[in-house]
Design a protein around this motif. Structure first.
Motif, mmCIF file in Angstrom:
data_model
loop_
_atom_site.group_PDB
_atom_site.id
_atom_site.type_symbol
_atom_site.label_atom_id
_atom_site.label_comp_id
_atom_site.label_asym_id
_atom_site.label_seq_id
_atom_site.Cartn_x
_atom_site.Cartn_y
_atom_site.Cartn_z
ATOM 1 N N THR A 380 -82.419 -62.119 79.437
ATOM 2 C CA THR A 380 -81.988 -62.992 78.349
ATOM 3 C C THR A 380 -82.926 -64.196 78.246
ATOM 4 O O THR A 380 -83.222 -64.840 79.252
ATOM 5 N N HIS A 400 -77.966 -68.793 71.506
ATOM 6 C CA HIS A 400 -79.133 -69.219 70.740
ATOM 7 C C HIS A 400 -80.340 -69.211 71.674
ATOM 8 O O HIS A 400 -80.451 -70.081 72.556
ATOM 9 N N ARG A 404 -86.243 -69.270 69.066
ATOM 10 C CA ARG A 404 -86.404 -67.889 68.584
ATOM 11 C C ARG A 404 -85.546 -67.589 67.362
ATOM 12 O O ARG A 404 -85.260 -66.431 67.074
ATOM 13 N N ASP A 406 -82.764 -66.648 64.934
ATOM 14 C CA ASP A 406 -81.505 -65.912 65.050
ATOM 15 C C ASP A 406 -81.602 -64.705 65.975
ATOM 16 O O ASP A 406 -80.720 -63.844 65.954
ATOM 17 N N GLU A 407 -82.639 -64.602 66.756
ATOM 18 C CA GLU A 407 -82.800 -63.432 67.622
ATOM 19 C C GLU A 407 -81.572 -63.226 68.501
ATOM 20 O O GLU A 407 -81.160 -64.116 69.230
ATOM 21 N N SER A 410 -83.348 -57.962 72.022
ATOM 22 C CA SER A 410 -84.771 -57.650 72.139
ATOM 23 C C SER A 410 -84.918 -56.175 72.490
ATOM 24 O O SER A 410 -84.038 -55.573 73.124
ATOM 25 N N TYR A 432 -78.054 -59.672 73.909
ATOM 26 C CA TYR A 432 -77.800 -60.837 74.744
ATOM 27 C C TYR A 432 -76.316 -61.139 74.935
ATOM 28 O O TYR A 432 -75.900 -61.556 76.011
ATOM 29 N N ALA A 520 -82.560 -55.142 65.077
ATOM 30 C CA ALA A 520 -83.956 -55.350 65.430
ATOM 31 C C ALA A 520 -84.662 -54.017 65.233
ATOM 32 O O ALA A 520 -84.030 -52.958 65.205
#
Length: 531
Positions: A380, A400, A404, A406-407, A410, A432, A520
Motif C-alpha cells: 500500500t 488516499h 497519487r 484517486d488511485e 495498483s 488498498y 485500473a
C-alpha cells in the motif's frame, strides 16, 4: 548563642510562613461561551452549564454558572470534553486549547523535559459557537507520521500536508483531524516542527499516543507520556460532534526493562473514566474509538492484553454503532471482531487498521521531488485515510495514497510473454481498501468480466523493489523499503497466452464497500518465439 545559630533558628521558624505564602494549586474555573472572542471571561460572555470536565479519572459537569471543580492531583491533565455545536480557540501551537496539565511540583527528570512545573492558578475554558457546517462530518485520519529526523518532518509536510493545504484553498482541510500515535520516532524534540506542519491544515487536530511517543527514560508506565502530554494534552479523552463521539485512548502499556518493552492494553483508571463517560451517552450514539496499537492480536502472539480487550468490549457492547481505528502496523487491514475476540455485540465490530503516513518508515528510492517511495510492507502506498459520518451515524472510509490522486488499486503484470506459454503467469491487483469479501474482476480486450481470486501473498511490485535494493551496488535511498509481507488485499489472475500475437489490454474493477466501482488498467504483449 552564636549569631549563626540564631539565624538558622529564625529561618526554620519562618519556613512555614513562606510555604503558606505560596498560592495553593487550583483545579477550578469556569466554562463559558466567549462571545467577544477575547479568550477571557468578561461582561457579555455566557456561562455554559452541564459541560463535562475531567482529569482523566473523575468526570464532573459545570454548574449553572459554568463553574467546575476537581481535586488537584499533581501530574494529571484537566480537559473539557467539547460539546457538539461549539469550538475551542486555537492555541499558539495551532491545536485546540481544551486542556491544561496539573504540575505544581517538579516531576521526574526526563530527556525530553516531561511536564514542567507551572503556575497553579485557576483556569477558565473558553468555547465559541461553531460555524454552521455542511453535513456529513468529514474527518482526516493519520497514523504513524513517525519522523525521526528533520528531513522526515519535511517529507511529512511536503508529501502529506502540502497537497491537502493546496486542495483546501485557504479553508480548513476538514472538520476534524486525528493522529493515531507515533507522531515522532523516539525523538520527541521534533514535536514542535510536526505540530507546525499539521497546523497548516487549519483543522482541530487530536492526537493519540504511540509506542514511539514514550519517554523511554521514565521508570513507570504512568510517567512514560509526560513529554507527549506537555505537547498534546491528555492521553485519554473524548470529543463530541453532532454525528459522533470520538474517544482517543492511550493503549500502550510501557514495561521498563521488559521484553517486549510494551504491550497493548489499558490502565485501571482508563476503565474507570471510560465507564463514567459512556454512561453519559445514548446507546444509539455513534462511537469512534481511536488508539495506536490494534485491538486484535497478531498471529501467534498476544499483542493486546486479552483481559483488557474483553473489559473494553463489555463496556462498548451496549452501543450499536462503534468503529475502532488503530495504527502501528504500517499496513492496511480490516478486522471484524467476534466472540473469539471477546466481542458479544449484535453485529461484528469493525476495526480499521489505518496505513501509515510514513508508509514504510519513509524508506525507498526518492522521486524527482526528493520524496521517498515509502510503500508499506503490504504494497500500500503511504498516505492517510478520510472518514465521513452522516447524521444517522453511518460512516464511509477511504484511503488516499500520497500525491497519487484517486488511485485506489495498483496492478502488477509482466510486460511480455511468449504466445503459447503455459498460462500460469499472474496479473496481481492490490486493492488498498480491499476486504475478504471484496469482489474483484478482470477482463481482457474488453471481453467478459471474470473473477479474480484473493490470494495470501506478497505484492510482487514490492518484491521487485526489494530485489533491486539487493542487487544495487550503491544505496538507492537513505533507507530501504520494508521487506514485502503477505497482503490481506491482493488478488491474482493467470494471464491468457493463447491469444493473437500483439498487445492485449487488461482492465480490473473492484467494488469498494464505500466508493463503489473502482478501476485500473494495463497491457501486456504476446510474441511468437522459436528455440
Amino acid at each position: 548563642m552564636p549569631a549563626i545559630i540564631r539565624i538558622l533558628i529564625c529561618l526554620a521558624l519562618c519556613l512555614p510562613a513562606f510555604a503558606q505564602a505560596l498560592p495553593p494549586p487550583c483545579n477550578s474555573g469556569r466554562v463559558f461561551e466567549d462571545r467577544d472572542g477575547d479568550g477571557h471571561w468578561s461582561r457579555g460572555d455566557r456561562p455554559l452549564p452541564g459541560i463535562l470536565v475531567s482529569d482523566g479519572l473523575r468526570l464532573v459537569r459545570s454548574n449553572a454558572g459554568g463553574e467546575y471543580s476537581l481535586p488537584w492531583d499533581d501530574g494529571r491533565t484537566t480537559f473539557v470534553i467539547k460539546p457538539a455545536g461549539y469550538a475551542f480557540p486555537t492555541g499558539d501551537d495551532g491545536l485546540p486549547a481544551f486542556w491544561r496539565n496539573q504540575q505544581y511540583h517538579d516531576g521526574p527528570a526526563l530527556k525530553f523535559g516531561g511536564v514542567p512545573a507551572a503556575s497553579p492558578a485557576c483556569r477558565d475554558f473558553a468555547l465559541t459557537r461553531a460555524k454552521a457546517t455542511r453535513t456529513p462530518l468529514d474527518v482526516l485520519v493519520f497514523a504513524d507520521p513517525q519522523a525521526k529526523t528533520a528531513a522526515q518532518v519535511d517529507y511529512y509536510d511536503r508529501d502529506i500536508i502540502a497537497p491537502l493545504v493546496e486542495a483546501a484553498g485557504g479553508r480548513p482541510a476538514a472538520a476534524l483531524g486525528l493522529t493515531l500515535g507515533d507522531v515522532a520516532n523516539d525523538d520527541l524534540s521534533l514535536y514542535p516542527a510536526l505540530k507546525a506542519a499539521t497546523a497548516r491544515l487549519r483543522t482541530p487536530w487530536l492526537h493519540a499516543a504511540g509506542n514511539h511517543d514514550l519517554d523511554f527514560d521514565a521508570s513507570t508506565d504512568e510517567d512514560s507520556l509526560r513529554s507527549f502530554r506537555h505537547a498534546f494534552g491528555p492521553d485519554t479523552f473524548a470529543w463530541e460532534e453532532a454525528q459522533a463521539s470520538f474517544i482517543l485512548l492511550d493503549d500502550v502499556i510501557y514495561r521498563p526493562g521488559g521484553k517486549p518493552a510494551y504491550i497493548g492494553g489499558l490502565r485501571e483508571e482508563q476503565f474507570t473514566w471510560l465507564a463514567a463517560y459512556l454512561d453519559t451517552l445514548p446507546r444509539d450514539r455513534r462511537l469512534v474509538i481511536g488508539a495506536h496499537i490494534p485491538f486484535f492480536d497478531e498471529p501467534g502472539r498476544e499483542t493486546f492484553r486479552r483481559a483488557d480487550r474483553e473489559r473494553l468490549f463489555a463496556l462498548l457492547a451496549p452501543f450499536g454503532k462503534v468503529l475502532l481505528l488503530s495504527g502501528h502496523g504500517h499496513v492496511q487491514r480490516h478486522h471484524y471482531h467476534g466472540a473469539a475476540d471477546g466481542w458479544n455485540g449484535r453485529a461484528p465490530l469493525h476495526e480499521y487498521n489505518v496505513g501509515a503516513a510514513c508508509g514504510g518508515y519513509w524508506g525507498g528510492a526518492a522521486d524527482a521531488q526528493g520524496l521517498p517511495d515509502a510503500r508499506m510492507a503490504d504494497g500500500t502506498p503511504n498516505g492517510y485515510a478520510s472518514l465521513r459520518i452522516d447524521d444517522a451515524g453511518d460512516y464511509a472510509l477511504r484511503w488516499h495514497a500520497a500525491r497519487r490522486g484517486d488511485e485506489a488499486l495498483s496492478l502488477h503484470a509482466p510486460k511480455v510473454l511468449r504466445r503459447g506459454h503455459w498460462p500460469g503467469v499472474g496479473l496481481f491487483a492490490n486493492v488498498y481498501m480491499g476486504e475478504a469479501d471484496t469482489r474483484v474482476e478482470v477482463r481482457i480486450d474488453a471481453g467478459e468480466w471474470q473473477p479474480m481470486p484473493r490470494v495470501d501473498a506478497a505484492d510482487p511490485a514490492l518484491l521487485a523493489e526489494n530485489l533491486l535494493d539487493d542487487l544495487a551496488t550503491t544505496l538507492r535511498g537513505y533507507d530501504r523499503l520494508p521487506e514485502a509481507a503477505v497482503s490481506t488485499h491482493l488478488w491474482r489472475f493467470n494471464l491468457p497466452t493463447d491469444l493473437a500475437a500483439g498487445e492485449h489490454v487488461f482492465e480490473v474493477r473492484a467494488f469498494d464497500r464505500w466508493r463503489g466501482e473502482i478501476r485500473a488498467s494495463g497491457a501486456y504483449r504476446l510474441v511468437d518465439a522459436t528455440e
